[in-house]
Design an enzyme around this catalytic site. Sequence first.
Site, PDB file in Angstrom:
ATOM      1  N   SER A 144       0.865  -1.188   0.000  1.00 61.69           N
ATOM      2  CA  SER A 144       0.000   0.000   0.000  1.00 61.69           C
ATOM      3  C   SER A 144       0.894   1.228   0.000  1.00 61.69           C
ATOM      4  O   SER A 144       2.000   1.194   0.562  1.00 61.69           O
ATOM      5  CB  SER A 144      -0.877   0.017   1.256  1.00 61.69           C
ATOM      6  OG  SER A 144      -1.444   1.307   1.441  1.00 61.69           O
ATOM      7  N   TYR A 157      -1.896  -0.802  10.165  1.00 60.68           N
ATOM      8  CA  TYR A 157      -1.975  -1.070   8.728  1.00 60.68           C
ATOM      9  C   TYR A 157      -0.687  -0.645   8.026  1.00 60.68           C
ATOM     10  O   TYR A 157      -0.095  -1.420   7.259  1.00 60.68           O
ATOM     11  CB  TYR A 157      -3.180  -0.323   8.142  1.00 60.68           C
ATOM     12  CG  TYR A 157      -3.393  -0.570   6.666  1.00 60.68           C
ATOM     13  CD1 TYR A 157      -3.969  -1.756   6.213  1.00 60.68           C
ATOM     14  CD2 TYR A 157      -3.025   0.377   5.712  1.00 60.68           C
ATOM     15  CE1 TYR A 157      -4.173  -1.992   4.859  1.00 60.68           C
ATOM     16  CE2 TYR A 157      -3.224   0.156   4.361  1.00 60.68           C
ATOM     17  CZ  TYR A 157      -3.798  -1.023   3.938  1.00 60.68           C
ATOM     18  OH  TYR A 157      -3.994  -1.265   2.592  1.00 60.68           O
TER      19      TYR A 157
HETATM   20  N1  LIG Z   1      -8.676  -0.563  -1.969  1.00 60.80           N
HETATM   21  C1  LIG Z   1      -7.667   0.239  -1.715  1.00 60.80           C
HETATM   22  O1  LIG Z   1      -7.793   1.473  -1.798  1.00 60.80           O
HETATM   23  C2  LIG Z   1      -6.332  -0.328  -1.339  1.00 60.80           C
HETATM   24  C3  LIG Z   1      -5.247   0.554  -1.256  1.00 60.80           C
HETATM   25  C4  LIG Z   1      -3.989   0.047  -0.939  1.00 60.80           C
HETATM   26  C5  LIG Z   1      -3.823  -1.300  -0.682  1.00 60.80           C
HETATM   27  N2  LIG Z   1      -4.904  -2.127  -0.750  1.00 60.80           N
HETATM   28  C6  LIG Z   1      -4.670  -3.531  -0.447  1.00 60.80           C
HETATM   29  O2  LIG Z   1      -5.184  -4.331  -1.488  1.00 60.80           O
HETATM   30  C7  LIG Z   1      -5.629  -5.580  -0.966  1.00 60.80           C
HETATM   31  C8  LIG Z   1      -7.061  -5.813  -1.400  1.00 60.80           C
HETATM   32  O3  LIG Z   1      -7.864  -4.755  -0.904  1.00 60.80           O
HETATM   33  P1  LIG Z   1      -9.363  -4.524  -1.381  1.00 60.80           P
HETATM   34  O4  LIG Z   1      -9.563  -3.059  -1.402  1.00 60.80           O
HETATM   35  O5  LIG Z   1      -9.689  -5.334  -2.565  1.00 60.80           O
HETATM   36  O6  LIG Z   1     -10.120  -5.118  -0.088  1.00 60.80           O
HETATM   37  P2  LIG Z   1     -11.533  -5.873   0.054  1.00 60.80           P
HETATM   38  O7  LIG Z   1     -12.434  -5.472  -1.045  1.00 60.80           O
HETATM   39  O8  LIG Z   1     -11.943  -5.642   1.468  1.00 60.80           O
HETATM   40  O9  LIG Z   1     -11.109  -7.406  -0.130  1.00 60.80           O
HETATM   41  C9  LIG Z   1     -10.211  -7.988   0.760  1.00 60.80           C
HETATM   42  C10 LIG Z   1     -10.087  -9.460   0.441  1.00 60.80           C
HETATM   43  O10 LIG Z   1      -9.196 -10.033   1.429  1.00 60.80           O
HETATM   44  C11 LIG Z   1      -9.823 -11.177   1.964  1.00 60.80           C
HETATM   45  N3  LIG Z   1      -9.415 -11.464   3.346  1.00 60.80           N
HETATM   46  C12 LIG Z   1      -9.503 -10.669   4.437  1.00 60.80           C
HETATM   47  N4  LIG Z   1      -9.115 -11.326   5.544  1.00 60.80           N
HETATM   48  C13 LIG Z   1      -8.759 -12.585   5.137  1.00 60.80           C
HETATM   49  C14 LIG Z   1      -8.312 -13.750   5.784  1.00 60.80           C
HETATM   50  N5  LIG Z   1      -8.125 -13.796   7.131  1.00 60.80           N
HETATM   51  N6  LIG Z   1      -8.081 -14.852   5.045  1.00 60.80           N
HETATM   52  C15 LIG Z   1      -8.260 -14.856   3.709  1.00 60.80           C
HETATM   53  N7  LIG Z   1      -8.692 -13.782   3.032  1.00 60.80           N
HETATM   54  C16 LIG Z   1      -8.949 -12.664   3.732  1.00 60.80           C
HETATM   55  C17 LIG Z   1     -11.303 -10.870   1.892  1.00 60.80           C
HETATM   56  O11 LIG Z   1     -12.077 -12.068   1.907  1.00 60.80           O
HETATM   57  P3  LIG Z   1     -12.836 -12.673   3.191  1.00 60.80           P
HETATM   58  O12 LIG Z   1     -13.180 -11.517   4.107  1.00 60.80           O
HETATM   59  O13 LIG Z   1     -13.990 -13.362   2.588  1.00 60.80           O
HETATM   60  O14 LIG Z   1     -11.846 -13.628   3.795  1.00 60.80           O
HETATM   61  C18 LIG Z   1     -11.398 -10.184   0.535  1.00 60.80           C
HETATM   62  O15 LIG Z   1     -11.524 -11.138  -0.494  1.00 60.80           O
HETATM   63  C19 LIG Z   1      -5.449  -5.493   0.552  1.00 60.80           C
HETATM   64  O16 LIG Z   1      -4.240  -6.100   0.917  1.00 60.80           O
HETATM   65  C20 LIG Z   1      -5.393  -3.999   0.794  1.00 60.80           C
HETATM   66  O17 LIG Z   1      -4.676  -3.676   1.966  1.00 60.80           O
HETATM   67  C21 LIG Z   1      -6.142  -1.672  -1.069  1.00 60.80           C
END
Ligand SMILES: NC(=O)c1ccc[n+]([C@@H]2O[C@H](COP(=O)([O-])OP(=O)(O)OC[C@H]3O[C@@H](n4cnc5c(N)ncnc54)[C@H](OP(=O)(O)O)[C@@H]3O)[C@@H](O)[C@H]2O)c1
Length: 252
Positions: A144, A157
């Site tokens: 991130s 985080y």
């Molecule tokens: N969106 C942003 O703006 C952003 C920015 C920077 C970095 N990121 C990073 O990108 C990645 C994806 O983010 P996103 O925005 O797509 O988030 P999201 O829509 O909340 O999706 C997160 C995914 O992670 C899974 N997850 C969470 N806890 C888990 C666990 N204990 N075991 C297995 N799977 C787990 C969730 O599935 P379940 O809950 O069903 O397990 C879900 O499929 C993350 O690492 C996040 O930190 C996102």
Amino acid sequence: MTTTPLAGKVAIVTGAGRGLGRSMAHALVDAGASVSVASRTVSELDSFVDGVKAEGGQALACPTDITDESSVERMVEATVETFGRVDILVNNSGIVASTPLIDQSADEWDRVVATNLRGTFLATRAAGRHFVAQRSGKVVNIASNFALQGVANHGAYSASKAGVIAFTRSMAIEWARHDVQVNAIAPGYFATPLNADMREDPDSLARVVRAIPARRMGQPDELRPWLLLLAGSESSFMTGEVIVIDGGQSVR
Ligand SMILES: NC(=O)c1ccc[n+]([C@@H]2O[C@H](COP(=O)([O-])OP(=O)(O)OC[C@H]3O[C@@H](n4cnc5c(N)ncnc54)[C@H](OP(=O)(O)O)[C@@H]3O)[C@@H](O)[C@H]2O)c1
């Protein structure tokens, strides 16, 4: 004409039920890979797999808690049993907590670090055994831009994601001689379920967008070219790098 540069390759994408992970898993399928999708919400995995199979692609649902050692080992075993090998690991599972530090419980801190950092370790170790043995493999860690700048109320985080970057560099060095590349993508704000609450509040959304030089959030598909670069053969001499994709937010 469609190109399939990853035909014959097998990928695992963690956290692929929704958000960035689901988009990246689709990108890998579109590039010809067979893809295992892993997360806890089985209905989301099943809908992904059904959609891919309906289009003639290959996908496997791997219900996985990324913080749990045996669950992660099973994820990799099931992938190898089904598809015969594993070539690409995308460590994308992640959670965020937005809490002032003096109010943060140790449990919440541990949950964030366990999901974002321990999960990345467990999956990289399990898939890495195959990568090192076969002398090829690609690890793409989703960090991130919060790892690169100070952000209030995000100590756990930001620290976990900075840990992911340090881990990326260490593993790049450790596995370079085995022809395994380990790189990271550091996204800025992308519109996903992770930040749906923030986007529903016009004041919060306006504050976030004002801080992004591009004056908008990213769309998940904008990660695709960078993911495919790091997952494919073009990046065979590139390792330990972090590609920041954040509309200019962290270069201010
Ligand atoms: N969106 C942003 O703006 C952003 C920015 C920077 C970095 N990121 C990073 O990108 C990645 C994806 O983010 P996103 O925005 O797509 O988030 P999201 O829509 O909340 O999706 C997160 C995914 O992670 C899974 N997850 C969470 N806890 C888990 C666990 N204990 N075991 C297995 N799977 C787990 C969730 O599935 P379940 O809950 O069903 O397990 C879900 O499929 C993350 O690492 C996040 O930190 C996102």
